[in-house]
Design an enzyme around this catalytic site. Structure first.
Site, PDB file in Angstrom:
ATOM      1  N   HIS A  20       0.827  -1.210   0.000  1.00  0.00           N
ATOM      2  CA  HIS A  20       0.000   0.000   0.000  1.00  0.00           C
ATOM      3  C   HIS A  20       0.861   1.260   0.000  1.00  0.00           C
ATOM      4  CE1 HIS A  20      -4.015  -1.758   0.108  1.00  0.00           C
ATOM      5  NE2 HIS A  20      -3.473  -2.724   0.839  1.00  0.00           N
ATOM      6  N   THR A  21       2.026   1.139  -0.575  1.00  0.00           N
ATOM      7  CA  THR A  21       2.898   2.312  -0.752  1.00  0.00           C
ATOM      8  C   THR A  21       2.891   2.783  -2.200  1.00  0.00           C
ATOM      9  OG1 THR A  21       4.684   0.727  -1.023  1.00  0.00           O
ATOM     10  CG2 THR A  21       4.513   1.795   1.126  1.00  0.00           C
ATOM     11  N   GLY A 105      -7.368 -14.800  -7.172  1.00  0.00           N
ATOM     12  CA  GLY A 105      -7.797 -14.314  -5.861  1.00  0.00           C
ATOM     13  C   GLY A 105      -6.852 -14.670  -4.740  1.00  0.00           C
ATOM     14  N   GLY A 107      -4.028 -13.325  -4.203  1.00  0.00           N
ATOM     15  CA  GLY A 107      -3.204 -12.165  -3.837  1.00  0.00           C
ATOM     16  C   GLY A 107      -1.834 -12.210  -4.485  1.00  0.00           C
ATOM     17  N   SER A 109      -1.414 -11.718  -7.807  1.00  0.00           N
ATOM     18  CA  SER A 109      -1.486 -10.920  -9.042  1.00  0.00           C
ATOM     19  C   SER A 109      -1.805 -11.690 -10.307  1.00  0.00           C
ATOM     20  CB  SER A 109      -0.172 -10.162  -9.278  1.00  0.00           C
ATOM     21  OG  SER A 109      -0.109  -9.091  -8.436  1.00  0.00           O
ATOM     22  N   SER A 110      -2.829 -12.510 -10.253  1.00  0.00           N
ATOM     23  CA  SER A 110      -3.213 -13.203 -11.480  1.00  0.00           C
ATOM     24  C   SER A 110      -3.740 -12.213 -12.517  1.00  0.00           C
ATOM     25  CB  SER A 110      -4.244 -14.294 -11.188  1.00  0.00           C
ATOM     26  OG  SER A 110      -5.307 -13.772 -10.441  1.00  0.00           O
ATOM     27  N   SER A 111      -4.395 -11.138 -12.092  1.00  0.00           N
ATOM     28  CA  SER A 111      -4.920 -10.208 -13.099  1.00  0.00           C
ATOM     29  C   SER A 111      -3.793  -9.455 -13.793  1.00  0.00           C
ATOM     30  CB  SER A 111      -5.958  -9.251 -12.500  1.00  0.00           C
ATOM     31  OG  SER A 111      -5.437  -8.576 -11.396  1.00  0.00           O
ATOM     32  N   GLU A 143      -6.021  -2.365 -16.400  1.00  0.00           N
ATOM     33  CA  GLU A 143      -6.630  -2.711 -15.111  1.00  0.00           C
ATOM     34  C   GLU A 143      -7.481  -1.557 -14.568  1.00  0.00           C
ATOM     35  OE1 GLU A 143      -4.821  -5.403 -12.811  1.00  0.00           O
ATOM     36  OE2 GLU A 143      -6.166  -5.053 -11.118  1.00  0.00           O
ATOM     37  N   ASP A 155       1.955  -4.418  -9.258  1.00  0.00           N
ATOM     38  CA  ASP A 155       1.810  -5.764  -9.821  1.00  0.00           C
ATOM     39  C   ASP A 155       2.307  -5.848 -11.265  1.00  0.00           C
ATOM     40  OD1 ASP A 155       0.555  -6.052  -7.395  1.00  0.00           O
ATOM     41  OD2 ASP A 155      -1.460  -5.968  -8.225  1.00  0.00           O
TER      42      ASP A 155
HETATM   43  C1  GLA Z   1      -2.793  -4.627  -4.883  1.00  0.00           C
HETATM   44  C2  GLA Z   1      -2.609  -3.574  -5.965  1.00  0.00           C
HETATM   45  C3  GLA Z   1      -1.212  -2.976  -5.930  1.00  0.00           C
HETATM   46  C4  GLA Z   1      -0.822  -2.539  -4.518  1.00  0.00           C
HETATM   47  C5  GLA Z   1      -1.137  -3.648  -3.513  1.00  0.00           C
HETATM   48  C6  GLA Z   1      -0.894  -3.197  -2.096  1.00  0.00           C
HETATM   49  O1  GLA Z   1      -2.003  -5.749  -5.163  1.00  0.00           O
HETATM   50  O2  GLA Z   1      -2.831  -4.138  -7.229  1.00  0.00           O
HETATM   51  O3  GLA Z   1      -1.113  -1.899  -6.834  1.00  0.00           O
HETATM   52  O4  GLA Z   1      -1.440  -1.335  -4.174  1.00  0.00           O
HETATM   53  O5  GLA Z   1      -2.469  -4.096  -3.616  1.00  0.00           O
HETATM   54  O6  GLA Z   1       0.448  -2.963  -1.887  1.00  0.00           O
END
Ligand code: GLA
Length: 362
Positions: A20-21, A105, A107, A109-111, A143, A155
């Site tokens: 979340h940075t 899902g 977490g 980054s499949s998308s 996206e 991602d």
């Molecule tokens: C998701 C988002 C990213 C990032 C993370 C948190 O994966 O796709 O851009 O913000 O959350 O770090």
């Protein structure tokens, strides 16, 4: 030279630290996984995208394609063609057959992997000559605008720019990145898919972004990256929620820098404490963790892991655990037992290794 057809692969990712940075102009430190999405692709000249995945077929005419015009998973793919067109690189049609060994899902980054594999395939087939770095904003636009998910650039950067055996240090503000050797020695990074599923589109992610923007506005800075003194910033914010959000973002950027310092110093074991601190910050200050993630980290640390934390946007998905290779069996057992106690489905385990970014396979 353009190619008529071929096979391309784009990886999923784990973010070692820096959560979340990205949308706060901050620092992230992901690495790419061997797991990802593979596309068998062929050019076609009728202006149509024919997409196949998991027994489903979607036909998308490129004419009239615009943000919001395609729904579901096909939006991530069509969005790449749309974003390329907007950027002055129109493409004709293509047939793309996707296969994935990345759980959706989870977490991981499949998308982004879906967007990035499409981007590299179209780039090669239409001889667009774009670099991996130039494809990052294209995939992100797919996206954000076409699939309507307001994510940052973490991602897509990871899926396109990572290299084997390295983590990618990306400074989102400057766009500069460097490859940091990920030398684990006798340690391993264990991914625990908690099997609790998330949906980034459900509003909580966007709410966090809006809170960060509001805090930056109240502090009179362009983004939270510009907060130079945390104590002073906290004393100026009245809303306790905004104070917690700012505290997470500012301290998380410092944890990325500290992690890079430790990795360069060959001190991987010490990274564990930073993972724990990141997890607590995401749990208590950013409030994006979920019960299964907290339980997995806690059980792992009790069973001897050096540290662990949730990865990705939160509210479901995966956790990473840093532990000595010879303690992994005990740790997996401890986590599974903990899940059984709460009647949660058994989690899935994967040992993470740092693999190359998106590329052509054949
Ligand atoms: C998701 C988002 C990213 C990032 C993370 C948190 O994966 O796709 O851009 O913000 O959350 O770090």
């Amino acid at each position: 030279m353009s190619v008529e057809h071929g096979v391309w692969h784009a990886p999923g990712r784990v973010n070692l630290i820096g959560e979340h940075t990205d949308y706060n102009d901050g620092l992230v430190l992901p690495f790419a996984l061997p797991q990802g999405i593979t596309a068998e692709a062929a050019r076609r000249d009728d202006g149509v995208l024919e997409l196949h995945s998991g027994g489903q077929t979607e036909i998308v005419p490129l004419e009239g394609l615009r943000p919001g015009s395609v729904k579901g998973w096909a939006a991530y793919v069509a969005g790449v063609a749309g974003a390329l067109g907007e950027a002055g690189h129109p493409v004709g049609g293509a047939t793309l057959r996707f296969t994935s060994d990345l759980p959706a899902g989870s977490g991981l980054s499949s998308s982004a992997a879906l967007e990035c594999v499409t981007a590299v395939a179209l780039n090669d087939m239409y001889d667009l000559g774009l670099s991996a770095k130039e494809l990052v904003p294209v995939a992100q636009r797919a996206e954000n605008a076409y699939a309507g998910v307001p994510t940052g650039v973490l991602d897509q950067s990871a899926s396109l720019l990572c290299t084997a055996e390295h983590a990618l240090l990306l400074d989102v503000r400057s766009g500069l990145s460097s490859q940091i050797p990920l030398e684990l020695g006798g340690f391993r990074i264990l991914i625990v898919d908690t099997n609790a599923r998330h949906a980034l589109g459900d509003g909580k992610y966007g709410e966090r972004r809006a809170q960060c923007e509001e805090a930056a506005r109240q502090l009179g800075v362009a983004s939270l990256r510009d907060v130079k003194n945390l104590g002073e910033a906290l004393s100026r914010l009245k809303d306790p929620v905004l104070r917690r959000r700012v505290k997470h973002v500012v301290t998380e950027n410092h944890r990325v820098e500290a992690t890079v310092g430790l990795l360069k110093a060959g001190a991987i074991a010490e990274v564990g404490a930073l993972l724990n601190a990141s997890h607590l910050s995401l749990r208590d200050d950013y409030e994006v963790s979920w019960p299964e993630a907290d339980a997995a980290v806690e059980a792992a640390v009790r069973a001897g892991a050096r540290g662990g934390r949730m990865v990705g946007g939160g509210f479901g998905g995966s956790v990473i655990i840093l532990a000595r290779a010879d303690t992994l069996d005990t740790i997996r057992e401890a986590i599974t037992t903990r899940f059984t106690t709460s009647s949660w489905p058994t989690p899935d385990y994967l040992i993470a290794t740092a693999a190359p970014g998106a590329h052509r396979l054949s």
